[in-house]
Enzyme design. Structure first.
Site, PDB file in Angstrom:
ATOM      1  N   ASP A   1       0.875  -1.184   0.000  1.00  0.00           N
ATOM      2  CA  ASP A   1       0.000   0.000   0.000  1.00  0.00           C
ATOM      3  C   ASP A   1       0.905   1.224   0.000  1.00  0.00           C
ATOM      4  O   ASP A   1       2.065   1.144   0.419  1.00  0.00           O
ATOM      5  CB  ASP A   1      -0.904   0.009   1.247  1.00  0.00           C
ATOM      6  CG  ASP A   1      -2.193   0.789   1.011  1.00  0.00           C
ATOM      7  OD1 ASP A   1      -3.246   0.147   0.815  1.00  0.00           O
ATOM      8  OD2 ASP A   1      -2.139   2.035   1.021  1.00  0.00           O
TER       9      ASP A   1
ATOM     10  N   ASP B   1       4.375   3.084  -4.137  1.00  0.00           N
ATOM     11  CA  ASP B   1       3.395   3.681  -5.047  1.00  0.00           C
ATOM     12  C   ASP B   1       3.462   2.871  -6.344  1.00  0.00           C
ATOM     13  O   ASP B   1       4.489   2.880  -7.028  1.00  0.00           O
ATOM     14  CB  ASP B   1       3.778   5.147  -5.290  1.00  0.00           C
ATOM     15  CG  ASP B   1       2.916   5.820  -6.344  1.00  0.00           C
ATOM     16  OD1 ASP B   1       2.046   5.147  -6.940  1.00  0.00           O
ATOM     17  OD2 ASP B   1       3.117   7.022  -6.578  1.00  0.00           O
ATOM     18  N   VAL B   2       2.387   2.183  -6.684  1.00  0.00           N
ATOM     19  CA  VAL B   2       2.424   1.287  -7.850  1.00  0.00           C
ATOM     20  C   VAL B   2       2.366   2.028  -9.193  1.00  0.00           C
ATOM     21  O   VAL B   2       2.396   1.391 -10.236  1.00  0.00           O
ATOM     22  CB  VAL B   2       1.334   0.188  -7.811  1.00  0.00           C
ATOM     23  CG1 VAL B   2       1.660  -0.872  -6.792  1.00  0.00           C
ATOM     24  CG2 VAL B   2      -0.039   0.770  -7.593  1.00  0.00           C
TER      25      VAL B   2
ATOM     26  N   TYR C   1     -11.757   7.208 -15.984  1.00  0.00           N
ATOM     27  CA  TYR C   1     -11.954   5.993 -15.180  1.00  0.00           C
ATOM     28  C   TYR C   1     -12.538   4.893 -16.074  1.00  0.00           C
ATOM     29  O   TYR C   1     -12.037   3.765 -16.099  1.00  0.00           O
ATOM     30  CB  TYR C   1     -12.889   6.295 -14.012  1.00  0.00           C
ATOM     31  CG  TYR C   1     -13.062   5.151 -13.034  1.00  0.00           C
ATOM     32  CD1 TYR C   1     -11.970   4.600 -12.376  1.00  0.00           C
ATOM     33  CD2 TYR C   1     -14.326   4.632 -12.744  1.00  0.00           C
ATOM     34  CE1 TYR C   1     -12.122   3.561 -11.462  1.00  0.00           C
ATOM     35  CE2 TYR C   1     -14.499   3.602 -11.831  1.00  0.00           C
ATOM     36  CZ  TYR C   1     -13.388   3.071 -11.191  1.00  0.00           C
ATOM     37  OH  TYR C   1     -13.552   2.036 -10.291  1.00  0.00           O
TER      38      TYR C   1
ATOM     39  N   LYS D   1     -10.531   1.544 -16.980  1.00  0.00           N
ATOM     40  CA  LYS D   1     -11.052   0.258 -16.500  1.00  0.00           C
ATOM     41  C   LYS D   1     -11.461  -0.647 -17.679  1.00  0.00           C
ATOM     42  O   LYS D   1     -11.435  -1.872 -17.555  1.00  0.00           O
ATOM     43  CB  LYS D   1     -12.222   0.485 -15.541  1.00  0.00           C
ATOM     44  CG  LYS D   1     -11.785   1.067 -14.194  1.00  0.00           C
ATOM     45  CD  LYS D   1     -10.818   0.147 -13.456  1.00  0.00           C
ATOM     46  CE  LYS D   1     -10.620   0.539 -12.006  1.00  0.00           C
ATOM     47  NZ  LYS D   1      -9.682  -0.354 -11.293  1.00  0.00           N
TER      48      LYS D   1
ATOM     49  N   THR E   1     -18.108  -0.094   0.169  1.00  0.00           N
ATOM     50  CA  THR E   1     -16.779  -0.147   0.783  1.00  0.00           C
ATOM     51  C   THR E   1     -16.536   1.218   1.439  1.00  0.00           C
ATOM     52  O   THR E   1     -17.341   2.143   1.263  1.00  0.00           O
ATOM     53  CB  THR E   1     -15.704  -0.418  -0.291  1.00  0.00           C
ATOM     54  OG1 THR E   1     -15.725   0.678  -1.209  1.00  0.00           O
ATOM     55  CG2 THR E   1     -15.950  -1.716  -1.029  1.00  0.00           C
TER      56      THR E   1
HETATM   57  N1  LIG Z   1     -15.349   0.357  -3.947  1.00  0.00           N
HETATM   58  C1  LIG Z   1     -16.139   0.287  -5.001  1.00  0.00           C
HETATM   59  O1  LIG Z   1     -17.346   0.556  -4.952  1.00  0.00           O
HETATM   60  C2  LIG Z   1     -15.550  -0.126  -6.334  1.00  0.00           C
HETATM   61  C3  LIG Z   1     -16.410  -0.252  -7.437  1.00  0.00           C
HETATM   62  C4  LIG Z   1     -15.856  -0.606  -8.663  1.00  0.00           C
HETATM   63  C5  LIG Z   1     -14.496  -0.865  -8.761  1.00  0.00           C
HETATM   64  N2  LIG Z   1     -13.694  -0.730  -7.671  1.00  0.00           N
HETATM   65  C6  LIG Z   1     -12.257  -0.986  -7.833  1.00  0.00           C
HETATM   66  O2  LIG Z   1     -11.782  -1.833  -6.791  1.00  0.00           O
HETATM   67  C7  LIG Z   1     -10.446  -1.484  -6.467  1.00  0.00           C
HETATM   68  C8  LIG Z   1     -10.305  -1.236  -4.993  1.00  0.00           C
HETATM   69  O3  LIG Z   1     -11.193  -0.228  -4.621  1.00  0.00           O
HETATM   70  P1  LIG Z   1     -11.436   0.126  -3.077  1.00  0.00           P
HETATM   71  O4  LIG Z   1     -12.484   1.202  -3.066  1.00  0.00           O
HETATM   72  O5  LIG Z   1     -11.664  -1.107  -2.299  1.00  0.00           O
HETATM   73  O6  LIG Z   1     -10.003   0.746  -2.718  1.00  0.00           O
HETATM   74  P2  LIG Z   1      -9.570   1.887  -1.699  1.00  0.00           P
HETATM   75  O7  LIG Z   1      -9.874   3.250  -2.276  1.00  0.00           O
HETATM   76  O8  LIG Z   1     -10.082   1.552  -0.340  1.00  0.00           O
HETATM   77  O9  LIG Z   1      -7.985   1.755  -1.805  1.00  0.00           O
HETATM   78  C9  LIG Z   1      -7.292   0.596  -1.392  1.00  0.00           C
HETATM   79  C10 LIG Z   1      -5.905   1.002  -0.965  1.00  0.00           C
HETATM   80  O10 LIG Z   1      -5.114   1.430  -2.096  1.00  0.00           O
HETATM   81  C11 LIG Z   1      -4.110   2.287  -1.598  1.00  0.00           C
HETATM   82  N3  LIG Z   1      -3.505   3.043  -2.699  1.00  0.00           N
HETATM   83  C12 LIG Z   1      -4.027   4.136  -3.328  1.00  0.00           C
HETATM   84  N4  LIG Z   1      -3.174   4.557  -4.287  1.00  0.00           N
HETATM   85  C13 LIG Z   1      -2.100   3.718  -4.263  1.00  0.00           C
HETATM   86  C14 LIG Z   1      -0.888   3.658  -5.003  1.00  0.00           C
HETATM   87  N5  LIG Z   1      -0.623   4.535  -5.975  1.00  0.00           N
HETATM   88  N6  LIG Z   1      -0.001   2.676  -4.714  1.00  0.00           N
HETATM   89  C15 LIG Z   1      -0.263   1.775  -3.732  1.00  0.00           C
HETATM   90  N7  LIG Z   1      -1.393   1.794  -2.986  1.00  0.00           N
HETATM   91  C16 LIG Z   1      -2.298   2.756  -3.249  1.00  0.00           C
HETATM   92  C17 LIG Z   1      -4.875   3.144  -0.582  1.00  0.00           C
HETATM   93  O11 LIG Z   1      -3.988   3.703   0.369  1.00  0.00           O
HETATM   94  C18 LIG Z   1      -5.851   2.157   0.042  1.00  0.00           C
HETATM   95  O12 LIG Z   1      -5.394   1.651   1.287  1.00  0.00           O
HETATM   96  C19 LIG Z   1     -10.095  -0.267  -7.342  1.00  0.00           C
HETATM   97  O13 LIG Z   1      -9.387  -0.691  -8.483  1.00  0.00           O
HETATM   98  C20 LIG Z   1     -11.445   0.299  -7.721  1.00  0.00           C
HETATM   99  O14 LIG Z   1     -11.419   1.026  -8.933  1.00  0.00           O
HETATM  100  C21 LIG Z   1     -14.196  -0.353  -6.462  1.00  0.00           C
END
Ligand SMILES: NC(=O)c1ccc[n+]([C@@H]2O[C@H](COP(=O)([O-])OP(=O)(O)OC[C@H]3O[C@@H](n4cnc5c(N)ncnc54)[C@H](O)[C@@H]3O)[C@@H](O)[C@H]2O)c1
Length: 266
Positions: free
Chosen positions: A42, A68-69, A162, A166, A197
């Site tokens: 993370d 940072d990925v 986005y 995606k 979430t």
């Molecule tokens: N939550 C939703 O409703 C939802 C819906 C559709 C798709 N998604 C996808 O699911 C995935 C996860 O979403 P989420 O809402 O659970 O995640 P989130 O926003 O809770 O993030 C997860 C973690 O990623 C870390 N992070 C952010 N940028 C980073 C970086 N550059 N390098 C390393 N770590 C980093 C953050 O610190 C966080 O702890 C994403 O790809 C998102 O697009 C989520």
């Protein structure tokens, strides 16, 4: 069923944006419960460490790593750290990503670049650097996270970068899957719909909900044919299946976890 004993799982974005369960955090914890050693990456130390603490408290094995990925050198360093600590990588989960609103006219060039880097370049870089290690294990599996925003567009609330990034994840997945089909590495996508979430309370409420979380949650629930949003565990179970040996003949495809949204009449 769905055991991951003896496997190393490299999970990006393994923390979550706020209290509760994000997709990466639930995936990391579920994979550890199934026996994997989890490399919890993370860009926020406290987020990665919280996930690792949960895993260790349950008797699992995990280590936190801050990177940072979107930065190639940090991804290369993280892969090397995982291989040095755990001896290889069997599973890569490209979970980092997130949305930023804006259409063709309203989104700035800078925000376009940022979104493509965040959602697409990040997955490319992790695939690139982890691939030799996934191949070396003979049964590697990559699971990428896309979004329903790649499949359905909103007229009044465009997220052009986005959606494009995606959608790009779906093509990246198929490309990697074909490239590696005879090399022992599978690659698939999970496509989340509207999920409840920490993202909802921590960002969307401010962005969309005029600070009224209850109203926003009710609105999101009503948009789902099954009557409610899914949660991070719904995503984690789909990721687990695609990463597991039970999915050994599945590559280059996706599982949509959206409570029926993509099947519904708009
Ligand atoms: N939550 C939703 O409703 C939802 C819906 C559709 C798709 N998604 C996808 O699911 C995935 C996860 O979403 P989420 O809402 O659970 O995640 P989130 O926003 O809770 O993030 C997860 C973690 O990623 C870390 N992070 C952010 N940028 C980073 C970086 N550059 N390098 C390393 N770590 C980093 C953050 O610190 C966080 O702890 C994403 O790809 C998102 O697009 C989520």
């Amino acid at each position: 069923m769905l055991r991951l004993d003896g496997k190393v799982a490299f999970v990006t974005g393994a923390g979550s944006a706020g209290p509760g369960w994000g997709n990466g955090k639930a995936t990391a914890v579920l994979m550890a419960r199934q026996g994997a050693w989890v490399f919890a990456l993370d860009n926020r130390a406290e987020a990665a460490e919280e996930t690792v603490a949960i895993i260790r408290a349950e008797g699992g094995e995990a280590m936190a790593h801050v990177a940072d990925v979107t930065a190639a050198a940090q991804v290369a360093e993280a892969v090397a750290a995982c291989v040095s600590a755990y001896g290889g990588i069997d599973i890569l989960v490209n979970n980092v990503g997130g949305s930023f609103p804006g259409g063709a006219e309203s989104l700035s060039e800078e925000d376009w670049e940022r979104q493509i880097d965040f959602n697409l370049r990040s997955a490319f870089l992790c695939c690139k650097h982890a691939m030799p290690h996934l191949r070396a294990r003979g049964r590697g599996a990559i699971v990428n996270l896309s979004s329903i925003a790649a499949l359905r567009m909103s007229a009044d609330r465009p997220h052009i970068a986005y959606s494009a990034s995606k959608y790009g994840i779906l093509a990246l997945t198929k490309s990697v899957a074909m490239e590696q089909a005879r090399q022992g590495v599978r690659c698939n996508t999970v496509v989340p719909g509207l999920m409840h979430t920490p993202l909802v309370e921590h960002r969307l409420v401010r962005q969309l909900g005029a600070n009224d979380a209850e109203q926003l949650i009710a609105r999101r629930n009503a948009q789902v044919p099954m009557g409610r949003m899914g949660d991070a565990w719904d995503i984690a179970h789909a990721v687990l299946f695609l990463a597991s040996d039970e999915a050994k003949h599945i590559t280059g495809t996706e599982i949509v976890v959206d409570g029926g949204i993509s099947a519904a009449m708009p």
